[in-house]
Design an enzyme around this catalytic site. Structure first.
Site, mmCIF file in Angstrom:
data_model
loop_
_atom_site.group_PDB
_atom_site.id
_atom_site.type_symbol
_atom_site.label_atom_id
_atom_site.label_comp_id
_atom_site.label_asym_id
_atom_site.label_seq_id
_atom_site.Cartn_x
_atom_site.Cartn_y
_atom_site.Cartn_z
ATOM 1 N N TYR A 121 17.109 30.555 8.256
ATOM 2 C CA TYR A 121 16.051 31.537 8.476
ATOM 3 C C TYR A 121 16.088 32.051 9.915
ATOM 4 O O TYR A 121 16.183 31.265 10.859
ATOM 5 C CB TYR A 121 14.687 30.924 8.182
ATOM 6 C CG TYR A 121 14.474 30.612 6.713
ATOM 7 C CD1 TYR A 121 14.619 31.603 5.740
ATOM 8 C CD2 TYR A 121 14.122 29.334 6.302
ATOM 9 C CE1 TYR A 121 14.429 31.330 4.397
ATOM 10 C CE2 TYR A 121 13.917 29.042 4.957
ATOM 11 C CZ TYR A 121 14.078 30.040 4.012
ATOM 12 O OH TYR A 121 13.887 29.772 2.683
ATOM 13 N N LYS A 134 0.836 -1.203 0.000
ATOM 14 C CA LYS A 134 0.000 0.000 0.000
ATOM 15 C C LYS A 134 0.870 1.252 0.000
ATOM 16 O O LYS A 134 2.075 1.201 0.314
ATOM 17 C CB LYS A 134 -0.916 0.011 1.222
ATOM 18 C CG LYS A 134 -0.185 0.107 2.557
ATOM 19 C CD LYS A 134 -1.148 0.121 3.721
ATOM 20 C CE LYS A 134 -0.386 0.228 5.046
ATOM 21 N NZ LYS A 134 -1.303 0.306 6.204
#
Length: 379
Positions: free
Chosen positions: A272, A52
């Site tokens: 950042y 899956k």
């Protein structure tokens, strides 16, 4: 900042891995070997493979092809769309779906030769009505909720079906399916209670093979094996139990190229909002990988990367496509052109990283596989 070096170069013909992108290297031979190892341990009849979510992010088609070649004859996908992808690759195998009928019609499963694992009473009723109209039996599996929740019929619904045998007359029940809630803790008393419920609840229902064991269940005693095991994580070499599952080989290696190296003075801030402040003069590399490739941003807090035989820390946080590595402690003169930083492999396994991040190993594997180019080897 001084000493900026660009390591970017054109991709050369015949190069096994692209030098401009992160890659999840998938060892198909390891997947095949893991299936055979689980087959050796399993005492039931059918060892099925769970593929899956695009084979846990590793790629459905090559994985199914590999497993079919080593003898796997039953597969589990998420839904009909995935099962249809599987059918041409393993036409002799049985394809099951885990999410019930979903938004697909019963006739689509029938036409595709796919067996739905019915997830609700509504699914059962739809299939029963279709079988009556078609005048023939319809192959299905039926999921039973013995304690996990999410999917399957409960005790009252099964008792009602036991009193209405006409509801099941048109169904060719290939399998009764349940899943352990405490699969990762084999000794949990809840497991024994779920097993007891399963056997008690199906005693009044039509006889059919039983599937309870997943990967960790194969490592439990034979009383847990029953007729079919559904093996997922173990195929990919991922440990999902508190009890160590020996004999499994990790099938993954996540690596990324370096495209720039620069020297920074002590006190410089990187990332950042200047998330990292350097405490010493440092040599910093930029690797082409980030959260868009499935690498969690929290990986920067505890994760490391490997260059050759050396391990280096991450700095400056993780951006969408880029991550910085601190190379300051590497040997002077170590060649960096063409180097790839390895972030996950057998030496830094996915279980260790997942534990540090507070998530399940399969969370990492599936999201990295979904966001990263894959390369396949069969060593």
């Amino acid at each position: 900042m001084t000493g900026v070096v660009s390591l970017a170069k054109r991709r050369q013909a015949g190069t096994s891995l692209p030098d401009n992108a992160p890659v999840l290297r998938v060892d198909l031979a390891a997947i095949g070997a893991n299936y055979l190892e689980m087959r050796r341990r399993y005492r039931g009849q059918v060892l099925s493979a769970v593929v899956k979510s695009d084979a846990y992010g590793t790629g459905l088609e090559p994985v199914v092809r590999t497993l079919a070649a080593v003898g796997c004859r039953a597969f589990w996908t998420s839904d009909l769309e995935e099962a249809v992808r599987l059918r041409p690759i393993a036409p002799e195998a049985t394809a099951y779906t885990l999410m019930g009928l979903g938004n697909d019609h019963v006739r689509d499963f029938e036409a595709s030769g796919v067996v739905p694992a019915l997830a609700s009473m509504e699914d059962v009723e739809q299939c029963a009505r279709h079988a009556v109209r078609a005048g023939k039996k319809l192959a299905v599996a039926i999921q039973i909720d013995t304690g996990l929740g999410r999917l399957g019929l409960g005790e009252d619904e099964l008792a009602w079906l036991a009193g209405r045998p006409d509801m099941l007359e048109g169904l060719d029940i290939r399998l009764w399916v349940t899943q352990l809630a405490a699969y990762n803790f084999p000794g949990d008393p809840g497991n024994a209670e779920q097993r007891r419920r399963l056997l008690a609840w199906i005693a009044r229902l039509p006889r059919a093979p039983v599937s309870l064991a997943a990967s960790s269940g194969v490592y439990m005693g034979e009383d847990w094996h029953f007729d079919m095991a559904r093996v997922g994580s173990a195929l990919y070499g991922v440990q999902t139990s508190a009890a160590w599952q020996d004999g499994l080989k990790p099938c993954y290696e996540l690596s990324a190229p370096l495209i720039r190296v620069a020297d920074y003075p002590a006190g410089a801030r990187l990332g950042y909002r200047g998330v990292t402040q350097l405490t010493r003069p440092s040599r910093i590399a930029t690797a082409v990988i980030g959260y868009a490739n499935g690498l969690p941003q929290r990986f920067a807090e505890s994760g490391t990367a490997r260059l050759g035989d050396f391990t280096v820390p991450l700095v400056g946080g993780i951006a969408m496509n880029l991550t910085m590595l601190d190379l300051t402690d590497l040997p002077a003169g170590m060649p960096l052109a063409g180097q790839r930083a390895v972030l996950l492999d057998a030496a830094q396994p996915i279980e260790t990283v997942a534990e540090q991040l507070g998530c399940a190993p399969n969370v990492l594997l599936t999201q990295i596989g979904a966001g990263t180019r894959k390369a396949y080897v069969e060593e």
